[in-house]
Design a protein around this motif. Structure first.
Motif, mmCIF file in Angstrom:
data_model
loop_
_atom_site.group_PDB
_atom_site.id
_atom_site.type_symbol
_atom_site.label_atom_id
_atom_site.label_comp_id
_atom_site.label_asym_id
_atom_site.label_seq_id
_atom_site.Cartn_x
_atom_site.Cartn_y
_atom_site.Cartn_z
ATOM 1 N N ALA A 93 49.502 23.908 42.023
ATOM 2 C CA ALA A 93 50.577 25.225 42.375
ATOM 3 C C ALA A 93 49.306 26.522 41.994
ATOM 4 O O ALA A 93 49.316 27.033 41.885
ATOM 5 N N THR A 94 49.246 26.634 40.360
ATOM 6 C CA THR A 94 48.956 27.649 39.620
ATOM 7 C C THR A 94 47.924 28.089 40.291
ATOM 8 O O THR A 94 46.480 29.104 40.480
ATOM 9 N N ALA A 95 46.120 26.679 40.069
ATOM 10 C CA ALA A 95 45.246 26.653 41.034
ATOM 11 C C ALA A 95 45.040 27.588 42.180
ATOM 12 O O ALA A 95 44.285 28.550 42.881
ATOM 13 N N LEU A 96 45.644 27.179 43.481
ATOM 14 C CA LEU A 96 46.127 27.757 44.477
ATOM 15 C C LEU A 96 46.633 29.287 44.133
ATOM 16 O O LEU A 96 45.813 30.122 44.974
ATOM 17 N N THR A 97 47.224 29.912 43.577
ATOM 18 C CA THR A 97 47.754 31.346 43.217
ATOM 19 C C THR A 97 46.178 31.651 42.970
ATOM 20 O O THR A 97 45.867 33.357 43.597
ATOM 21 N N ALA A 98 46.049 30.913 41.488
ATOM 22 C CA ALA A 98 44.817 32.108 41.350
ATOM 23 C C ALA A 98 43.683 31.981 41.890
ATOM 24 O O ALA A 98 42.886 33.278 42.129
ATOM 25 N N ALA A 99 43.206 31.330 42.778
ATOM 26 C CA ALA A 99 41.909 31.183 44.075
ATOM 27 C C ALA A 99 42.363 32.444 45.118
ATOM 28 O O ALA A 99 41.567 33.192 45.875
ATOM 29 N N ALA A 100 44.180 32.415 45.935
ATOM 30 C CA ALA A 100 44.139 33.153 46.626
ATOM 31 C C ALA A 100 44.723 33.917 47.100
ATOM 32 O O ALA A 100 44.090 34.850 47.731
ATOM 33 N N LEU A 101 45.025 35.049 45.850
ATOM 34 C CA LEU A 101 45.623 36.385 45.536
ATOM 35 C C LEU A 101 44.471 36.581 45.536
ATOM 36 O O LEU A 101 43.796 36.734 44.382
ATOM 37 N N PRO A 102 44.958 38.095 46.015
ATOM 38 C CA PRO A 102 44.008 39.717 45.636
ATOM 39 C C PRO A 102 44.724 39.677 44.532
ATOM 40 O O PRO A 102 46.275 40.020 44.066
ATOM 41 N N GLU A 103 44.511 40.672 43.392
ATOM 42 C CA GLU A 103 44.369 40.887 42.158
ATOM 43 C C GLU A 103 45.195 42.347 42.471
ATOM 44 O O GLU A 103 44.140 43.379 43.547
ATOM 45 N N GLY A 104 46.293 42.797 41.528
ATOM 46 C CA GLY A 104 47.039 43.820 41.309
ATOM 47 C C GLY A 104 47.406 44.192 42.282
ATOM 48 O O GLY A 104 48.079 44.955 43.064
ATOM 49 N N LEU A 105 48.218 43.428 43.439
ATOM 50 C CA LEU A 105 49.191 43.447 44.782
ATOM 51 C C LEU A 105 50.210 42.309 43.812
ATOM 52 O O LEU A 105 49.668 41.201 44.191
ATOM 53 N N ALA A 106 51.826 43.059 44.567
ATOM 54 C CA ALA A 106 53.099 42.449 44.406
ATOM 55 C C ALA A 106 52.718 42.057 45.319
ATOM 56 O O ALA A 106 52.623 42.604 46.081
ATOM 57 N N TYR A 107 53.703 40.465 45.097
ATOM 58 C CA TYR A 107 53.551 39.051 46.045
ATOM 59 C C TYR A 107 54.872 38.640 45.447
ATOM 60 O O TYR A 107 55.075 37.698 44.989
ATOM 61 N N PRO A 108 56.055 39.577 45.298
ATOM 62 C CA PRO A 108 57.348 39.275 44.323
ATOM 63 C C PRO A 108 58.071 37.870 44.646
ATOM 64 O O PRO A 108 58.122 37.231 43.905
ATOM 65 N N GLN A 109 57.818 37.870 46.227
ATOM 66 C CA GLN A 109 58.583 37.046 46.678
ATOM 67 C C GLN A 109 57.740 35.178 46.115
ATOM 68 O O GLN A 109 58.083 34.395 46.459
ATOM 69 N N LEU A 110 56.448 35.558 46.116
ATOM 70 C CA LEU A 110 55.417 34.604 45.394
ATOM 71 C C LEU A 110 55.633 34.300 43.986
ATOM 72 O O LEU A 110 55.821 32.651 43.993
ATOM 73 N N HIS A 111 55.546 35.423 43.242
ATOM 74 C CA HIS A 111 56.218 35.086 42.066
ATOM 75 C C HIS A 111 57.491 33.989 41.811
ATOM 76 O O HIS A 111 57.683 33.342 40.975
ATOM 77 N N SER A 112 58.273 34.679 42.676
ATOM 78 C CA SER A 112 59.906 33.999 42.115
ATOM 79 C C SER A 112 59.249 32.255 43.133
ATOM 80 O O SER A 112 60.017 31.614 41.923
ATOM 81 N N ALA A 113 59.039 32.864 43.920
ATOM 82 C CA ALA A 113 58.528 30.613 44.686
ATOM 83 C C ALA A 113 58.261 30.219 43.541
ATOM 84 O O ALA A 113 58.327 28.951 43.006
ATOM 85 N N LEU A 114 57.025 30.746 42.837
ATOM 86 C CA LEU A 114 56.394 29.609 41.798
ATOM 87 C C LEU A 114 57.033 29.351 40.959
ATOM 88 O O LEU A 114 56.825 28.107 40.317
ATOM 89 N N ASP A 115 57.542 31.026 40.211
ATOM 90 C CA ASP A 115 58.069 30.218 39.367
ATOM 91 C C ASP A 115 59.548 28.891 39.471
ATOM 92 O O ASP A 115 59.007 28.159 38.971
#
Length: 243
Positions: A93-115
């Protein structure tokens, strides 16, 4: 640049003799990288564990400079890494997020879902308690980055009922009638992806097969070899657990 925010640690990479470059996900500013002095020390190593929740402080003189980062531990999920299956889920879950997301852009739904996924792995006594959430997180990741699947309408007939398959080409659902004669070329659509609720193990594995195909084809090209290896370890362990 100065930011102080709660963040989920996603990845840690050694830098120099003692430091580490850390990527962490915040709710309001998305994924951010920072250099942690002494990040490989005995004191900070347990803090800089992927899936941990920290209070991060990023400081840089210019927007182009890699910020220096300090961290305070808020919540540790390190004990979950003692168990192979939860550890594999947290790794992926953490590796996918680190590899896929661009830096510095907010994805509040993804943040909530990851948590929520990480908390489910931590809280559930068995993998069936979090595996459904993980499949849904992968689907959300695809959708948020522009590769969402259409699981509501049949690609062949335009209908919205009796959807039973997914096309590996279009990412659209296909009804039983629309799939006639082509069933062996399509993914089985597990009911929980359209109807919600819990799922049987075969449904979960079918869901992971669908998301894995589109993650590898559309999202992780050229940037996710290590992350995809982490996913394969997770899938292999899930299969062994239910065999």
């Amino acid at each position: 640049m100065h930011l102080r925010a709660e963040a989920i640690i996603l990845s840690v990479r050694a830098h120099g003799e003692h430091g580490a470059i850390v990527r962490a996900m915040t709710e309001s500013d998305g994924m951010l990288a920072g250099y942690v002095r002494g990040g490989r020390s005995r004191k900070l190593k347990p803090v800089l564990q992927p899936a941990n929740l920290v209070l991060g402080d990023w400081r840089a003189r210019t927007e182009e400079q890699l910020p220096g980062m300090t961290v305070e531990l808020i919540h540790s999920r390190a004990p979950m890494f003692r168990e192979p299956l939860p550890a594999a889920a947290l790794d992926w879950a953490t590796a996918l997020t680190a590899a896929a997301l661009p830096e510095g852009l907010a994805y509040p739904q993804l943040h909530s879902a990851l948590d929520a996924v990480l908390s489910a792995v931590e809280a559930a006594p068995a993998a069936r308690g979090w595996a459904v959430a993980l499949v849904r997180y992968e689907l959300l990741m695809l959708a948020e980055l522009g590769f969402g699947l259409d699981l509501e309408t049949c690609a062949a007939t335009g209908g919205t009922t009796d959807l039973a398959f997914v096309s590996p080409k279009s990412g659209s659902a296909v009804s039983r009638a629309g799939a006639s004669g082509y069933e062996n070329r399509l993914f089985r659509l597990p009911p929980f992806l359209t109807e919600g609720g819990q799922a049987e193990w075969q449904d979960i594995l079918d869901g992971l097969r669908i998301t894995g195909h589109f993650l590898e084809r559309d999202l992780m090209i050229g940037k996710g070899a290590d992350a995809l290896a982490a996913r394969q370890r997770l899938v292999d362990r899930l299969k062994r657990a239910v065999a």
